[in-house]
Write an enzyme that holds these catalytic residues in place. Structure first.
Site, short mmCIF file in Angstrom:
data_model
loop_
_atom_site.label_atom_id
_atom_site.label_comp_id
_atom_site.label_asym_id
_atom_site.label_seq_id
_atom_site.Cartn_x
_atom_site.Cartn_y
_atom_site.Cartn_z
N ARG A 132 0.79 -1.17 0.04
CA ARG A 132 -0.03 -0.14 -0.01
C ARG A 132 0.97 1.24 0.00
O ARG A 132 1.95 1.30 0.50
CB ARG A 132 -0.90 -0.13 1.18
CG ARG A 132 -2.02 1.07 1.51
CD ARG A 132 -2.94 1.16 0.42
NE ARG A 132 -4.20 1.68 0.79
CZ ARG A 132 -5.25 2.26 -0.08
NH1 ARG A 132 -4.81 2.20 -1.45
NH2 ARG A 132 -6.25 2.89 0.39
N THR A 413 -9.94 0.39 -9.30
CA THR A 413 -8.98 -0.40 -8.88
C THR A 413 -9.27 -1.63 -9.60
O THR A 413 -9.89 -1.88 -10.69
CB THR A 413 -9.39 -1.08 -7.29
OG1 THR A 413 -9.56 0.20 -6.54
CG2 THR A 413 -8.29 -1.67 -6.63
N THR A 431 -4.25 -0.72 -7.20
CA THR A 431 -4.94 0.40 -7.53
C THR A 431 -4.44 1.82 -7.56
O THR A 431 -3.13 2.02 -7.03
CB THR A 431 -6.13 0.64 -6.38
OG1 THR A 431 -7.00 1.67 -6.72
CG2 THR A 431 -5.61 1.09 -5.20
N ASN A 433 -6.76 4.14 -6.93
CA ASN A 433 -7.76 4.82 -6.14
C ASN A 433 -8.61 4.81 -7.04
O ASN A 433 -9.52 4.20 -7.59
CB ASN A 433 -7.53 6.08 -5.38
CG ASN A 433 -8.40 6.07 -4.10
OD1 ASN A 433 -9.34 5.16 -3.77
ND2 ASN A 433 -8.50 7.25 -3.59
N SER A 484 -7.63 0.90 3.32
CA SER A 484 -8.01 0.37 1.96
C SER A 484 -9.30 -0.55 2.33
O SER A 484 -9.44 -1.28 3.11
CB SER A 484 -7.13 -0.25 1.31
OG SER A 484 -7.53 -1.07 0.23
#
Length: 603
Positions: A132, A413, A431, A433, A484
């Protein structure tokens, strides 16, 4: 064997058309408290059955015995399949697919974003990798607020300030270093070829690029990336079959190929990225890039009847939420009630309402806040969350807060699933976003940056772009990972690999994965039927249930509305599932979502 497969394929139609809805208080529905989270109460019979046409499409799954890849784009799926055929394992194929998607699916595939990987090897060992994005070192909790403490619209969504430090390249390098079989150069080459030589746009590719033309020219003045003409002022539009060549992206990928992780987080690419951020008043520096590292985390493991669920821990909220949903559901006879009957839907909505309230209160980066993962998934805690449920009426979301634990305060995503010949399995959700992220293209490097900063709680109690509410646990802090909803998941049945599942969809990811799993394990659907099946979504706030056209029968709609549920029919669709199911004969069924260009490839 053909007869048994035919029976499996037609079974959902039998269940969906002939199953009578059961009373929640009937004898068959009774479950002892020791067997589940709660006991049934006799609230009267469910009054409506299931829709007569439960599927978005009649697409059938792809069957293979030696390997399967399901992803958002046919070119990327073919890349993954070619890697498997060349002797690569599931991780090799997954890495190749991640980089290929960065070329052919730029709205969500990426090297400028991040994601999560769940990996199960063929002996049953499981691993999860958190790659992430992180907040830049210069980020502050109130960076998107004005002098009066109000949110400044758009700053966390578009433009340079919206981007977190990317994690995708580091994540793929870590995964390959630990589990890869082929060379790094081999798994990068297909993406380089696609960028350098170009690929033919699908109809959806062309339409999507045309839709963002104004943003591209506004946010990237003087650049011609992803515009059909070399002139940014030209109004020429893309069409199906046009060749998209990305020369600068090919060079960026070549640096990653030859230098590994350092080819992105140091040297020329890092310099170009940092200069782009400085030019647009973004915060990411070369130091932020050099200091970024993905994290191996302990998988969440939980049981649901005969199944073991292996899923992602925080920083993803998806794993905790999915286990909560499955445990809320487990004691109820959904199979007897029928797919999307009023009682089935009501139990699922009420579970979703409570789970998303917990998400808002408790979930965040475990490196910064103490997340009570085990407590949130415990039977005692979930039982306490269910005491105000009644079949007679909807629970008011205003009365539902995050649970009481002492001491604790998009849609774009993409997902892909891979299983190799040996039975190693990878589930990855990645992703930028929002679609095309922040819409910022790195000058000289040719890739989109994410707008993941919007996934923080920009201000406690204020919804993000997906309508999700957050609180202090997910507040912005330097070098912190934003929360997330991504939910890459692998299921075992009787201890053996059974399903690889996941989807994009912003806040709807969790509920789409939840429904797809139940469609198979409770309603007898094939993997492709479970993906095809129409879906619905509730996320606590706003207090409404959105659903795909046809997901609910008229009778179910009327019954739920009579009980106080606010229902909203969508004009678009939910989910872009890419999944693999292990069939009883040991073959693989690849299922890709007919709602877009998603494609499964197997052999």
């Amino acid at each position: 064997m053909k007869q048994s497969f035919l029976f499996l394929f037609t079974l959902p139609f039998v269940l969906l058309t002939s199953c009578k809805t059961q009373s929640p208080g009937s004898k068959d529905a009774k479950v002892r408290e020791s067997q589940g989270v709660y006991q049934y109460r006799d609230e009267g019979p469910a009054r409506s059955g299931t829709p007569t046409s439960p599927f978005y499409s009649d697409r059938q799954g792809v069957i293979g015995r030696n390997g399967m890849v399901a992803s958002a784009h046919p070119e990327a799926s073919q890349v993954g399949l070619n890697v498997l055929k060349a002797g690569g394992n599931a991780v090799d194929a997954a890495v190749a697919v991640q980089f290929a998607l960065a070329v052919v699916f730029p709205s969500a595939g990426n090297i400028g974003g991040g994601g999560f990987m769940v990996y199960r090897d063929n002996t049953g060992n499981a691993y999860t990798l958190d790659y992430r994005e992180k907040a830049p070192g210069k980020a502050t909790q109130n960076m998107y607020l004005d002098s009066l403490g109000n949110v400044r619209p758009g700053l966390s969504i578009s433009g340079h300030l919206a981007s977190g430090v990317p994690g995708s390249v580091d994540g793929m390098a870590e995964a390959h270093k630990r589990f890869g079989k082929l060379s790094w150069a081999q798994v990068l080459q297909p993406a380089i070829d696609l960028a350098e030589k170009g690929f033919d746009l699908t109809q959806r590719d062309a339409l999507a690029l045309n839709r963002i033309k104004n943003d591209l020219t506004t946010i990237n003045p003087g650049k011609a990336y992803f515009l059909k003409s070399i002139s940014p002022t030209d109004t020429t539009t893309w069409h199906k079959g046009d060749l998209l060549v990305q020369t600068d992206l090919a060079k960026t990928l070549q640096r990653i190929q030859s230098q590994g992780r350092a080819g992105f987080y140091e040297g020329e690419t890092a310099r170009l990225l940092a200069e782009e951020m400085k030019r647009g008043n973004g915060l990411i520096t070369e130091e932020d890039l050099k200091n970024y590292h993905s994290v191996w985390r302990e998988p969440i493991r939980a049981t649901y009847k005969r199944y073991n669920v292996i899923t992602m821990p925080p920083t993803s909220s998806g794993g905790v939420a999915l286990v909560q949903l499955m445990r809320f559901t487990e004691p109820y006879p959904l199979k007897k009630w029928g797919w999307n009957s009023d009682s089935t839907v009501q139990v699922m909505i009420e579970a979703e309402r409570r789970v998303y309230a917990d998400r808002a209160k408790f979930l965040g980066d475990p490196d910064f806040v103490k997340v009570p993962v085990d407590k949130l998934m415990s039977v005692d805690y979930l039982r306490s969350r269910w005491t105000d449920f009644s079949f007679a009426k909807a629970t008011d979301s205003k009365a539902v807060k995050g649970g009481n634990i002492p001491g604790y305060e998009s849609l774009e995503t993409t997902h892909f699933s891979v299983v190799d010949k040996e039975g190693n399995a990878v589930s990855i959700t990645t992703t930028l976003n929002g679609g095309y992220g922040s819409r910022v293209v790195i000058g000289g490097a040719g890739f989109f940056m994410n707008n993941e900063m919007d996934d923080f709680s920009v201000k406690p109690g204020v919804p993000n772009m997906f309508g999700l509410i957050g609180n202090q646990a997910n507040a912005i802090a330097p070098n912190k990972r934003m929360l997330s909803s991504m939910t890459p998941t692998i299921l075992e049945k009787d201890g053996k690999l059974f399903m690889v599942v996941g989807t994009p969809g912003g806040s709807t990811i969790i509920t789409s994965v939840y429904q797809t799993i139940l469609n198979v394990v409770e309603h007898g659907m094939t993997m492709q039927q479970a993906v095809n099946a129409l879906k619905f979504h509730h996320q606590w706030l706003p207090d409404k249930t959105t659903f795909e056209n046809g997901a609910f029968s008229d009778a179910t709609i009327q019954t739920l509305q009579n009980r106080g549920y606010i229902l909203e029919k969508l004009t678009n669709t939910l989910g872009r599932m890419d999944c693999v199911l292990i069939r009883p004969d040991g073959s693989y069924e690849g299922a890709s979502d007919p709602r877009a260009d998603n494609t499964a490839r197997g052999y």
